[in-house]
Design a protein around this motif. Structure first.
Motif, short mmCIF file in Angstrom:
data_model
loop_
_atom_site.label_atom_id
_atom_site.label_comp_id
_atom_site.label_asym_id
_atom_site.label_seq_id
_atom_site.Cartn_x
_atom_site.Cartn_y
_atom_site.Cartn_z
N TRP A 54 -17.82 -27.24 -0.56
CA TRP A 54 -16.75 -27.40 0.43
C TRP A 54 -15.62 -28.24 -0.15
CZ3 TRP A 54 -16.59 -23.91 3.79
CH2 TRP A 54 -17.72 -23.42 4.43
N GLN A 55 -15.98 -29.23 -0.91
CA GLN A 55 -14.95 -30.07 -1.53
C GLN A 55 -14.18 -29.33 -2.61
OE1 GLN A 55 -17.76 -33.13 -2.65
NE2 GLN A 55 -17.15 -34.47 -0.97
N ALA A 56 -14.76 -28.25 -3.15
CA ALA A 56 -14.15 -27.52 -4.26
C ALA A 56 -13.58 -26.17 -3.85
CB ALA A 56 -15.17 -27.32 -5.38
N GLN A 57 -13.45 -25.90 -2.55
CA GLN A 57 -12.96 -24.59 -2.12
C GLN A 57 -11.60 -24.26 -2.74
OE1 GLN A 57 -14.32 -22.00 0.02
NE2 GLN A 57 -16.14 -23.21 -0.59
N THR A 58 -11.48 -23.05 -3.25
CA THR A 58 -10.22 -22.63 -3.87
C THR A 58 -9.12 -22.44 -2.84
OG1 THR A 58 -10.92 -20.31 -3.78
CG2 THR A 58 -11.43 -21.55 -5.80
N ASP A 59 -9.49 -22.16 -1.61
CA ASP A 59 -8.55 -22.13 -0.49
C ASP A 59 -8.91 -23.31 0.42
OD1 ASP A 59 -7.05 -21.76 1.79
OD2 ASP A 59 -7.52 -19.63 2.01
N ALA A 132 -20.32 -20.42 -1.78
CA ALA A 132 -19.57 -20.44 -3.03
C ALA A 132 -18.20 -21.07 -2.83
CB ALA A 132 -19.43 -19.03 -3.59
N ILE A 133 -17.63 -21.52 -3.92
CA ILE A 133 -16.36 -22.24 -3.84
C ILE A 133 -15.19 -21.35 -3.43
CG2 ILE A 133 -17.13 -23.97 -5.52
CD1 ILE A 133 -15.38 -22.53 -7.61
N ASP A 134 -15.38 -20.03 -3.47
CA ASP A 134 -14.31 -19.13 -3.04
C ASP A 134 -14.66 -18.42 -1.73
OD1 ASP A 134 -16.33 -17.56 -4.07
OD2 ASP A 134 -15.02 -16.26 -5.25
N TYR A 135 -15.57 -18.99 -0.97
CA TYR A 135 -15.95 -18.37 0.30
C TYR A 135 -14.75 -18.22 1.24
CZ TYR A 135 -17.57 -18.27 5.15
OH TYR A 135 -17.72 -17.97 6.48
N VAL A 136 -13.99 -19.27 1.42
CA VAL A 136 -12.85 -19.21 2.34
C VAL A 136 -11.80 -18.23 1.84
CG1 VAL A 136 -10.94 -20.53 3.34
CG2 VAL A 136 -13.22 -21.55 3.21
N ALA A 137 -11.45 -18.30 0.57
CA ALA A 137 -10.44 -17.39 0.01
C ALA A 137 -10.91 -15.94 0.08
CB ALA A 137 -10.14 -17.79 -1.44
N LYS A 218 -21.34 -8.27 -3.32
CA LYS A 218 -21.00 -9.02 -4.52
C LYS A 218 -19.74 -9.81 -4.24
CE LYS A 218 -22.88 -5.84 -8.03
NZ LYS A 218 -22.53 -5.00 -9.20
N PRO A 219 -19.60 -10.96 -4.87
CA PRO A 219 -20.48 -11.64 -5.80
C PRO A 219 -21.50 -12.52 -5.08
CG PRO A 219 -18.48 -12.89 -5.61
CD PRO A 219 -18.32 -11.69 -4.71
N LEU A 220 -22.22 -13.33 -5.84
CA LEU A 220 -23.12 -14.33 -5.29
C LEU A 220 -22.33 -15.30 -4.40
CD1 LEU A 220 -25.82 -15.92 -5.19
CD2 LEU A 220 -25.13 -17.01 -7.33
N MET A 221 -22.76 -15.45 -3.13
CA MET A 221 -21.94 -16.22 -2.21
C MET A 221 -22.68 -17.34 -1.48
SD MET A 221 -18.73 -16.39 -1.37
CE MET A 221 -17.92 -14.80 -1.65
N PHE A 222 -24.01 -17.37 -1.52
CA PHE A 222 -24.67 -18.46 -0.81
C PHE A 222 -25.95 -18.89 -1.50
CE2 PHE A 222 -26.71 -14.77 1.23
CZ PHE A 222 -28.05 -15.16 1.28
N LEU A 223 -26.32 -20.14 -1.24
CA LEU A 223 -27.61 -20.69 -1.62
C LEU A 223 -28.24 -21.23 -0.35
CD1 LEU A 223 -28.67 -22.82 -4.61
CD2 LEU A 223 -29.05 -23.75 -2.33
N LEU A 252 -25.12 -21.44 -10.70
CA LEU A 252 -25.23 -22.63 -9.85
C LEU A 252 -23.98 -23.49 -9.96
CD1 LEU A 252 -28.93 -23.82 -10.27
CD2 LEU A 252 -27.86 -22.99 -8.17
N TRP A 253 -23.52 -23.69 -11.19
CA TRP A 253 -22.34 -24.53 -11.38
C TRP A 253 -21.05 -23.79 -11.03
CZ3 TRP A 253 -20.88 -29.23 -11.26
CH2 TRP A 253 -19.59 -29.57 -11.70
N GLN A 254 -20.91 -22.59 -11.55
CA GLN A 254 -19.66 -21.85 -11.35
C GLN A 254 -19.41 -21.50 -9.89
OE1 GLN A 254 -20.04 -18.46 -13.94
NE2 GLN A 254 -19.83 -19.67 -15.81
N ARG A 255 -20.47 -21.19 -9.15
CA ARG A 255 -20.30 -20.74 -7.78
C ARG A 255 -20.44 -21.87 -6.75
NH1 ARG A 255 -17.49 -17.16 -7.01
NH2 ARG A 255 -18.53 -16.22 -5.23
N PHE A 256 -21.30 -22.87 -7.04
CA PHE A 256 -21.61 -23.88 -6.03
C PHE A 256 -21.37 -25.32 -6.46
CE2 PHE A 256 -24.72 -20.33 -5.60
CZ PHE A 256 -24.21 -19.77 -4.44
N ARG A 257 -21.01 -25.52 -7.72
CA ARG A 257 -20.85 -26.88 -8.27
C ARG A 257 -22.17 -27.67 -8.17
NH1 ARG A 257 -17.24 -24.49 -10.14
NH2 ARG A 257 -15.05 -25.09 -10.21
N LEU A 258 -23.25 -26.98 -8.49
CA LEU A 258 -24.57 -27.58 -8.48
C LEU A 258 -25.22 -27.46 -9.86
CD1 LEU A 258 -25.94 -26.12 -5.11
CD2 LEU A 258 -24.96 -28.40 -5.48
N ARG A 259 -26.10 -28.40 -10.18
CA ARG A 259 -26.87 -28.37 -11.42
C ARG A 259 -28.35 -28.27 -11.09
NH1 ARG A 259 -23.13 -27.48 -15.51
NH2 ARG A 259 -21.56 -29.14 -15.60
#
Length: 270
Positions: A54-59, A132-137, A218-223, A252-259
């Motif tokens: 949520w903190q990294a949303q592209t929109d 994912a970080i682009d969910y809103v966009a 597509k693409p991967l959108m949730f965890l 995990l990192w590219q889509r959710f900013r998780l490790r």
């Protein structure tokens, strides 16, 4: 067409109904939700799994209402106030215990509906899941592609079906890629601003009873997290898809900013 993205996240809200784990009284539910160990775990999942994307949303043009009770014990109520003060997209709503859960949800989001929007994109978000970080966009873009379908009934669901199930085990997290329709997470319900409903008003597993829907695979959108504190611990129906460990770690990192190592650590702490 102006689309407001408006979400609701319930954080240990003391209300009856609306959950698979039910209680007979407010007092019984409060004792269950406010157990110190449970609150500590929920806070860790919320801040370490749900919040990063949520903190990294592209929109950044969205509103996420955090709904809890006015008697949520400190330090968690104070921490929520600090989070909201530091992130303009977050709103905190302190809703007294209510027997009718949908009325409580409506009370939480009603002050944040933009009456001048043409469409409200309602979504629910559990405090231990990630989008994912682009969910809103992506939601805004894909709604434009299917808005003619929305105009026919003034109701439409848009479902991002590709996800990863994160099951907690004694040795860490086990990731299971699944294609799951209408899981609730990464599912948006589009309604006119004057309609007094939200995403919570429609059972996501039966949403086709109320509106047409579009599934985007597509693409991967949730965890989705599955652990002992989950309201529903079942993985649910779905179709497996392939993802190697190396690919999963990158996603995990590219889509959710998780490790993965952070998820493993969180799982062992839980």
């Amino acid at each position: 067409m102006r689309v407001q993205m408006l979400g609701l996240c319930r954080f240990s809200y003391v209300g009856l109904r609306g959950y698979k784990i039910e209680h007979d009284s407010y007092e019984e539910r409060r004792r269950f939700l406010y157990q110190p160990d449970r609150l500590a775990r929920r806070w860790q999942w919320f801040t370490r799994v749900a919040l990063p994307a949520w903190q990294a949303q592209t929109d950044p043009d969205f509103t996420l209402v955090i709904m809890t009770g006015p008697d949520l014990p400190d330090p968690y109520l104070s921490r929520l106030r600090e989070l909201v003060a530091g992130m303009p997209q977050l709103r905190l709503e302190l809703v007294p215990p209510m027997e009718r859960h949908l009325q409580a949800c409506r009370a939480a989001i009603a002050p944040h509906v933009e009456s001048d929007a043409d469409v409200i994109g309602h979504f629910r978000h559990d405090d231990d899941d990630a989008v994912a970080i682009d969910y809103v966009a992506s939601t805004r873009r894909d709604f434009r592609r299917v808005k003619a379908l929305w105009k026919t009934e003034q109701r439409l669901s848009l479902d991002y079906s590709r996800g990863v199930m994160a099951s907690v085990g004694p040795d860490g997290i086990e990731l299971t890629p699944r294609l799951c329709h209408n899981m609730g997470v990464a599912l948006t319900v589009f309604l006119p601003p004057e309609v007094e409903s939200s995403a919570l008003h429609f059972d996501h597993s039966k949403i086709g009873l109320w509106m047409p829907g579009v599934a985007i695979t597509k693409p991967l959108m949730f965890l989705r997290a599955i652990h002992g504190d989950s309201d529903s611990g079942a993985m649910g129906p779905g179709t497996p898809w392939s993802l190697s460990r190396e690919q999963a770690d990158r996603q995990l990192w590219q889509r959710f900013r998780l490790r993965r190592q952070d998820l493993d650590s969180l799982a062992r702490e839980s």
